[in-house]
Design a protein around this motif. Structure first.
Motif, PDB file in Angstrom:
ATOM      1  N   LEU A  51       1.979 -18.557  36.762  1.00 18.21           N
ATOM      2  CA  LEU A  51       3.010 -18.353  37.771  1.00 18.21           C
ATOM      3  C   LEU A  51       3.108 -19.627  38.612  1.00 18.21           C
ATOM      4  CD1 LEU A  51       4.968 -16.205  38.875  1.00 18.21           C
ATOM      5  CD2 LEU A  51       3.134 -15.419  40.323  1.00 18.21           C
ATOM      6  N   ARG A  52       4.299 -20.173  38.683  1.00 16.20           N
ATOM      7  CA  ARG A  52       4.469 -21.459  39.379  1.00 16.20           C
ATOM      8  C   ARG A  52       4.449 -21.333  40.893  1.00 16.20           C
ATOM      9  NH1 ARG A  52       9.215 -24.937  36.998  1.00 16.20           N
ATOM     10  NH2 ARG A  52       8.422 -26.276  38.623  1.00 16.20           N
ATOM     11  N   PHE A  53       4.978 -20.224  41.410  1.00 16.42           N
ATOM     12  CA  PHE A  53       5.079 -20.064  42.859  1.00 16.42           C
ATOM     13  C   PHE A  53       4.537 -18.691  43.264  1.00 16.42           C
ATOM     14  CE2 PHE A  53       8.526 -22.895  41.528  1.00 16.42           C
ATOM     15  CZ  PHE A  53       8.229 -24.015  42.282  1.00 16.42           C
ATOM     16  N   PRO A  54       3.224 -18.513  43.240  1.00 13.68           N
ATOM     17  CA  PRO A  54       2.662 -17.198  43.539  1.00 13.68           C
ATOM     18  C   PRO A  54       2.985 -16.713  44.956  1.00 13.68           C
ATOM     19  CG  PRO A  54       0.921 -18.843  43.359  1.00 13.68           C
ATOM     20  CD  PRO A  54       2.196 -19.498  42.925  1.00 13.68           C
TER      21      PRO A  54
END
Length: 89
Positions: free
Chosen positions: A1-4
């Motif tokens: 996930l790039r932007f948790p």
């Protein structure tokens, strides 16, 4: 996930918030003896999930246009009916 952090914020401000508030309403109804539920949060999550059904997925994927107001109303009425009465009788 790039932007948790973004994913968490989205969930907490959208579906999670709706489920949380509905769980509170269901718990109050249970406490008044109006409904019988063991896990109000789980029931609330199920109900909110009913609105993120295959129609939603098809629209997001561009496979069909968004529903008309009448189609959206019909989907809501169906989900509420199934949630409150199940699929029996």
């Amino acid at each position: 996930l790039r932007f948790p952090e973004l994913a968490k914020a989205f969930y907490e401000k959208g579906p999670g918030r709706a489920s949380g508030r509905l769980a509170e309403v269901l718990e109050a109804a249970r406490d008044r003896g109006e409904i019988q539920l063991d896990d109000c949060r789980w029931a609330a999550d199920h109900f909110v999930g009913m609105f993120r059904d295959n129609l939603h997925l098809r629209v997001v994927l561009g496979l069909c246009p968004p529903p008309s107001p009448a189609e959206a109303d019909a989907a809501v009425i169906s989900a509420v009916g199934i949630f409150l009465h199940g699929v029996y009788g």
